[in-house]
Scaffold this motif. Structure first.
Motif, short mmCIF file in Angstrom:
data_model
loop_
_atom_site.label_atom_id
_atom_site.label_comp_id
_atom_site.label_asym_id
_atom_site.label_seq_id
_atom_site.Cartn_x
_atom_site.Cartn_y
_atom_site.Cartn_z
N LEU A 360 0.94 -1.15 -0.05
CA LEU A 360 -0.21 0.31 0.02
C LEU A 360 0.61 0.90 -0.34
N SER A 361 1.48 1.49 -1.07
CA SER A 361 2.62 2.48 -1.10
C SER A 361 2.47 2.65 -2.89
N ARG A 362 3.16 4.12 -2.37
CA ARG A 362 3.30 4.81 -3.96
C ARG A 362 4.92 5.10 -4.64
N LYS A 363 6.08 4.42 -3.03
CA LYS A 363 6.94 3.93 -3.95
C LYS A 363 8.18 3.38 -4.36
N THR A 364 6.90 1.79 -3.59
CA THR A 364 7.99 0.64 -3.26
C THR A 364 7.51 0.37 -5.04
N ARG A 365 8.59 -0.81 -5.79
CA ARG A 365 8.89 -0.37 -6.97
C ARG A 365 9.71 -2.05 -6.99
N THR A 366 9.62 -2.47 -7.93
CA THR A 366 10.71 -3.61 -8.54
C THR A 366 10.53 -4.48 -9.80
N THR A 367 11.39 -5.51 -10.11
CA THR A 367 10.65 -6.39 -11.62
C THR A 367 10.67 -7.59 -11.30
N ALA A 368 10.23 -7.80 -12.43
CA ALA A 368 9.69 -8.86 -12.75
C ALA A 368 10.77 -9.69 -13.07
N ARG A 369 12.31 -10.37 -13.01
CA ARG A 369 13.07 -10.51 -12.70
C ARG A 369 13.00 -10.56 -10.88
N ALA A 370 12.81 -9.90 -10.51
CA ALA A 370 13.83 -10.41 -8.65
C ALA A 370 12.38 -10.85 -8.10
N LEU A 371 11.28 -10.91 -8.71
CA LEU A 371 10.13 -11.75 -7.70
C LEU A 371 10.50 -13.13 -8.80
N HIS A 372 10.64 -13.71 -10.22
CA HIS A 372 10.73 -14.75 -10.68
C HIS A 372 12.18 -15.23 -9.86
N ARG A 373 13.33 -14.74 -9.57
CA ARG A 373 14.24 -15.06 -8.84
C ARG A 373 13.73 -15.42 -7.60
N LEU A 374 13.00 -14.67 -6.69
CA LEU A 374 12.83 -15.02 -5.16
C LEU A 374 11.94 -16.57 -5.02
N LEU A 375 10.33 -16.78 -6.21
CA LEU A 375 9.88 -17.45 -6.16
C LEU A 375 10.76 -18.65 -7.16
N GLN A 376 11.52 -18.72 -6.95
CA GLN A 376 12.77 -19.70 -7.77
C GLN A 376 13.11 -20.43 -6.56
#
Length: 466
Positions: A360-376
């Motif tokens: 719940l933030s207008r500042k947070t950012r990340t990438t699909a690659r970072a989330l993909h690494r987390l899920l792996q």
């Protein structure tokens, strides 16, 4: 010629796959009128195998509640699935012949699940210890969190809604004040479920014999604040054929409701708490009476992810900061902790900007690659323990209704995230062949329904064809 072809092959082989999309997904983007620049897509088997799609994977986007994955996975790594949140009870003065001469002291550590359901067991344990009377009052120590005194976040135009609740080391009943409205009398009665002086009720409801539907099925609710105290105004006509209604709002500090609930159950158990409630710190020389513990952490993580519970995620984020860098817990410590835990795994780097851990933030950012690494990493480390903490498509959480009548039902384990200009999904999808895929689809754009449609179509394509 062969040399030229060889050089061309080497050049093609060296190109990044960031723009690779299969024809089926290209067709969906065209059909749904979605600009390729608005989406990031990363789909691979969780085990070895070529990527099905890899598009804009390094573009920073607003993840919304999908960022909860970074918070919950960090906690799983840092504490383990069986860890339990403590709330400690102490006393000051002497304790003899059933009488505590000083205060009953509660040291809170941010358990977000503490609720009315826990109070009877706590009081039962106090009675078993032999407590009959407390000459002092109730002292509540909330110093484990240093997050200010705001009740709600005011993120949007619905500040009193559940998702806007702010954290507190002494959390209680999900920070919700519950008003029970019973229309089964000449005038609908409205009363607090738990005594709480932190807000008022102004009841102008009328009862009607109309059917319990439409405008007669729910009271009109308005909230206004004066001198820091909220007043809930109830108006309109409520059908006497309706069952009791429960109005749940974020209105006051949770320690107010905790104090009221505890006193109610103490009195019913024949234990006297003579003095008032006050805030402070555990006094020097205080002795421990008992420790109440939460359910295992993995169950809390599951509720956080499945229901996308902002408050739980905020508390977990703060807890991580205190664990790594000492109390009191702060947002900055939480940010550092998550970056340290996941950075050590090669998951998060400079591409990710964290704020409060819940999305719940207008500042947070990340990438699909970072989330993909987390899920792996999460799947390889915890397998189905981790998958079980995600929402099951068509079964529970935020995707229960969404995939109830879809081929994706029971074939995907997901975390969703939504803001006004973002519609995201990340998790695992089982294909027709039985292969489990790691799927991240981030849409940032003004027409979020398009993002949802695209995600649903891609997940169905995987389930049916892969």
């Amino acid at each position: 010629m062969m040399r030229i072809l060889g050089l061309l092959w080497l050049l093609i082989s060296a190109l990044p796959l960031a723009a690779y999309l299969p024809p089926e997904i290209h067709t969906l983007l065209d059909k749904d009128h979605i600009a390729p620049s608005q989406v990031s897509i990363y789909i691979t088997p969780v085990k070895k195998g070529a990527a099905l799609a890899k598009h804009n994977v390094d573009t920073r986007r607003k993840p919304a509640s999908v960022i909860k994955l970074t918070t919950t996975y960090s906690a799983l790594r840092e504490f383990g699935p069986r860890w339990r949140w403590p709330t400690r009870f102490y006393y000051s003065g002497n304790f003899a012949h059933g009488v505590i001469s000083g205060d009953l002291i509660v040291k809170a550590y941010g358990d977000p699940t503490l609720s009315c359901k826990d109070i009877p067991s706590i009081v039962k344990r106090l009675k078993k210890i032999g407590v009959r009377r407390i000459e002092g009052g109730l002292l509540i120590d909330r110093s484990f969190f240093a997050v200010g005194d705001r009740i709600h976040s005011s993120f949007d135009e619905h500040p009193y809604s559940e998702y806007n609740a702010m954290p507190d080391a002494l959390m209680f009943d999900d920070h919700l004040c519950r008003i029970i409205v019973d229309p089964h009398s000449g005038r609908p009665e409205a009363q607090k479920k738990v005594p709480d002086p932190g807000y008022r009720i102004l009841n102008n409801l009328k009862v009607t014999d109309q059917a319990c539907r439409g405008r007669y099925s729910w009271p009109n609710v308005r909230v206004h604040e004066e001198n820091g105290v909220a007043t809930v105004s109830l108006s309109g006509a409520l059908s006497k054929r309706c069952a009791p209604r429960y109005v749940s709002l974020v209105l006051s500090h949770p320690y107010q409701a905790f104090n009221g609930a505890l006193r109610q159950v103490l009195q019913a158990a024949g234990i006297t708490l003579a003095g008032p409630m006050r805030l402070g710190r555990v006094s020097e020389g205080a002795r421990e009476l008992l420790t109440h513990t939460s359910r295992p952490l993995i169950e809390i993580l599951a509720k956080t992810n499945k229901k996308s519970n902002n408050l739980y995620a905020r508390h977990i984020f703060l807890l991580l900061g205190a664990k790594r860098y000492g109390a009191p817990a702060t947002l900055e410590k939480g940010r550092r902790a998550v970056k340290a835990i996941l950075g050590a795994r090669g998951i998060l780097g400079e591409e990710t900007i964290l704020d409060n851990g819940c999305g719940l933030s207008r500042k947070t950012r990340t990438t699909a690659r970072a989330l993909h690494r987390l899920l792996q990493d999460a799947y390889r480390s915890y397998g189905w323990t981790w998958l079980g903490a995600l929402a099951i498509a068509g079964v529970d959480g935020t995707v229960a209704r969404r995939y109830r009548h879809s081929p994706v039902r029971r074939h995907a384990w997901l975390k969703t995230g939504t803001l006004k200009d973002a519609k995201n999904i990340a998790g695992y999808v089982k294909g027709r062949s039985g292969t489990l895929y790691n799927v991240v689809i981030l849409y940032n754009g003004p027409e979020r329904w398009k993002g949802k449609l695209l995600q649903d179509q891609i997940l169905e394509w995987i389930v049916k064809n892969k």
